[in-house]
Design an enzyme around this catalytic site. Structure first.
Site, PDB file in Angstrom:
ATOM      1  N   SER A 190       0.820  -1.208   0.000  1.00  0.00           N
ATOM      2  CA  SER A 190       0.000   0.000   0.000  1.00  0.00           C
ATOM      3  C   SER A 190       0.858   1.265   0.000  1.00  0.00           C
ATOM      4  O   SER A 190       1.985   1.277   0.480  1.00  0.00           O
ATOM      5  CB  SER A 190      -0.910   0.023   1.227  1.00  0.00           C
ATOM      6  OG  SER A 190      -1.693  -1.135   1.292  1.00  0.00           O
TER       7      SER A 190
HETATM    8  N1  SAH Z   1      -1.418  -3.808   3.276  1.00  0.00           N
HETATM    9  C1  SAH Z   1      -0.687  -4.598   2.317  1.00  0.00           C
HETATM   10  C2  SAH Z   1      -1.361  -4.486   0.976  1.00  0.00           C
HETATM   11  C3  SAH Z   1      -1.661  -5.772   0.429  1.00  0.00           C
HETATM   12  S1  SAH Z   1      -2.504  -5.762  -1.124  1.00  0.00           S
HETATM   13  C4  SAH Z   1       0.734  -4.088   2.232  1.00  0.00           C
HETATM   14  O1  SAH Z   1       0.989  -2.964   2.705  1.00  0.00           O
HETATM   15  O2  SAH Z   1       1.598  -4.767   1.701  1.00  0.00           O
HETATM   16  C5  SAH Z   1      -3.924  -6.689  -0.661  1.00  0.00           C
HETATM   17  C6  SAH Z   1      -3.681  -8.064  -0.110  1.00  0.00           C
HETATM   18  O3  SAH Z   1      -4.939  -8.659   0.150  1.00  0.00           O
HETATM   19  C7  SAH Z   1      -2.961  -9.017  -1.058  1.00  0.00           C
HETATM   20  O4  SAH Z   1      -1.858  -9.566  -0.425  1.00  0.00           O
HETATM   21  C8  SAH Z   1      -4.010 -10.080  -1.363  1.00  0.00           C
HETATM   22  O5  SAH Z   1      -3.468 -11.377  -1.551  1.00  0.00           O
HETATM   23  C9  SAH Z   1      -4.854 -10.031  -0.126  1.00  0.00           C
HETATM   24  N2  SAH Z   1      -6.190 -10.569  -0.287  1.00  0.00           N
HETATM   25  C10 SAH Z   1      -7.039 -10.432  -1.337  1.00  0.00           C
HETATM   26  N3  SAH Z   1      -8.185 -11.081  -1.113  1.00  0.00           N
HETATM   27  C11 SAH Z   1      -8.082 -11.656   0.118  1.00  0.00           C
HETATM   28  C12 SAH Z   1      -8.932 -12.476   0.903  1.00  0.00           C
HETATM   29  N4  SAH Z   1     -10.154 -12.830   0.504  1.00  0.00           N
HETATM   30  N5  SAH Z   1      -8.486 -12.884   2.108  1.00  0.00           N
HETATM   31  C13 SAH Z   1      -7.263 -12.539   2.559  1.00  0.00           C
HETATM   32  N6  SAH Z   1      -6.403 -11.766   1.861  1.00  0.00           N
HETATM   33  C14 SAH Z   1      -6.809 -11.334   0.641  1.00  0.00           C
END
Ligand code: SAH
EC number: 2.1.1.77
Length: 224
Positions: A73
């Site tokens: 993010s």
């Molecule tokens: N806050 C994180 C951003 C991650 S992007 C950072 O700073 O790195 C969003 C994340 O949500 C991804 O890793 C993706 O795999 C996860 N994601 C998407 N759908 C999901 C679900 N149903 N359950 C758990 N994680 C999920």
């Protein structure tokens, strides 16, 4: 060895303390004013959360790829969501959906008592775990699973943060919110979504529509 460790954490060149200070200054100028949140961002080496090839861009205020079609993010969004979560006072138990790189996790770990983080891609979760160990953040527990279901066994939570865009607010997350608890979640099916703050009140939920945001989608089910 010791010197290498130091450089790893402090960063050099484009990951130096000065580069990091510029990011903090910029966030402050953009209206983010929670001193604890800004301090956590200042202290956290974001370059350890991206591939080495992208480390020189780690202190730009942008999302960056972390593999598996996912992104770390944007610092602005991490700060904004952390502020919203903490705006009514300290939180002891927080659920995070979408661990990704673990950057948002690491920031929150410094601001709340305990954090429980759910991710559907095991490879991302494994690396996030390693980073918590490297940074000596011990108040994080990870689960490989589907965020649509939350983490019912450990509910209720005083705060829930979702870092992927949901087509609608998952009912399970509302159910797992403690009285007075706060849910921060991007909601919408298109490229642009709305950031919502939902607060559990004595009777029902108060729903606040905040910023327009861009997140990767909250998908269905765990994935190896
Ligand atoms: N806050 C994180 C951003 C991650 S992007 C950072 O700073 O790195 C969003 C994340 O949500 C991804 O890793 C993706 O795999 C996860 N994601 C998407 N759908 C999901 C679900 N149903 N359950 C758990 N994680 C999920």
């Amino acid at each position: 060895m010791r010197r290498e460790q130091d450089e790893l954490h402090r960063g050099i060149g484009m990951t130096s303390q000065r580069t990091r200070e510029r990011l903090i200054q910029r966030l402050y100028e953009e209206g983010l004013s929670n001193a604890r949140v800004l301090e956590a961002i200042r202290r956290t080496p974001r370059h350890l959360f991206v591939d080495e090839a992208l480390a020189h861009r780690a202190y730009e205020d942008t999302a960056l790829p972390i593999g598996h079609n996912q992104t770390i993010s944007q610092p602005y969004m991490v700060a904004r969501m952390s502020e919203l979560l903490l705006a009514a006072g300290p939180l002891d138990k927080v659920l995070e959906i979408g661990t990704g790189s673990g950057y948002q996790t690491a920031i929150l770990a410094q601001l709340v008592e305990r954090i429980f983080s759910v991710e559907r891609i095991q490879g991302l979760q494994d690396r996030a775990k390693e980073r918590m160990t490297t940074l000596n953040l011990r108040n994080v527990v990870f689960r490989w699973g589907d965020g649509w279901e939350g983490w019912p066994a450990l509910a209720p939570y005083n705060g829930i943060i979702v870092t992927a865009a949901a087509s609608e607010v998952p009912q399970a997350l509302l159910d797992q919110l403690a009285p007075g608890g706060r849910l921060v979640i991007p909601v919408g099916a298109g490229d642009v979504q709305q950031l919502l703050l939902i607060v559990r009140e004595e009777q029902g939920f108060a729903r606040h529509v905040l910023d327009s945001v861009r997140f990767v989608p909250l998908l269905n089910g765990p994935l190896a």
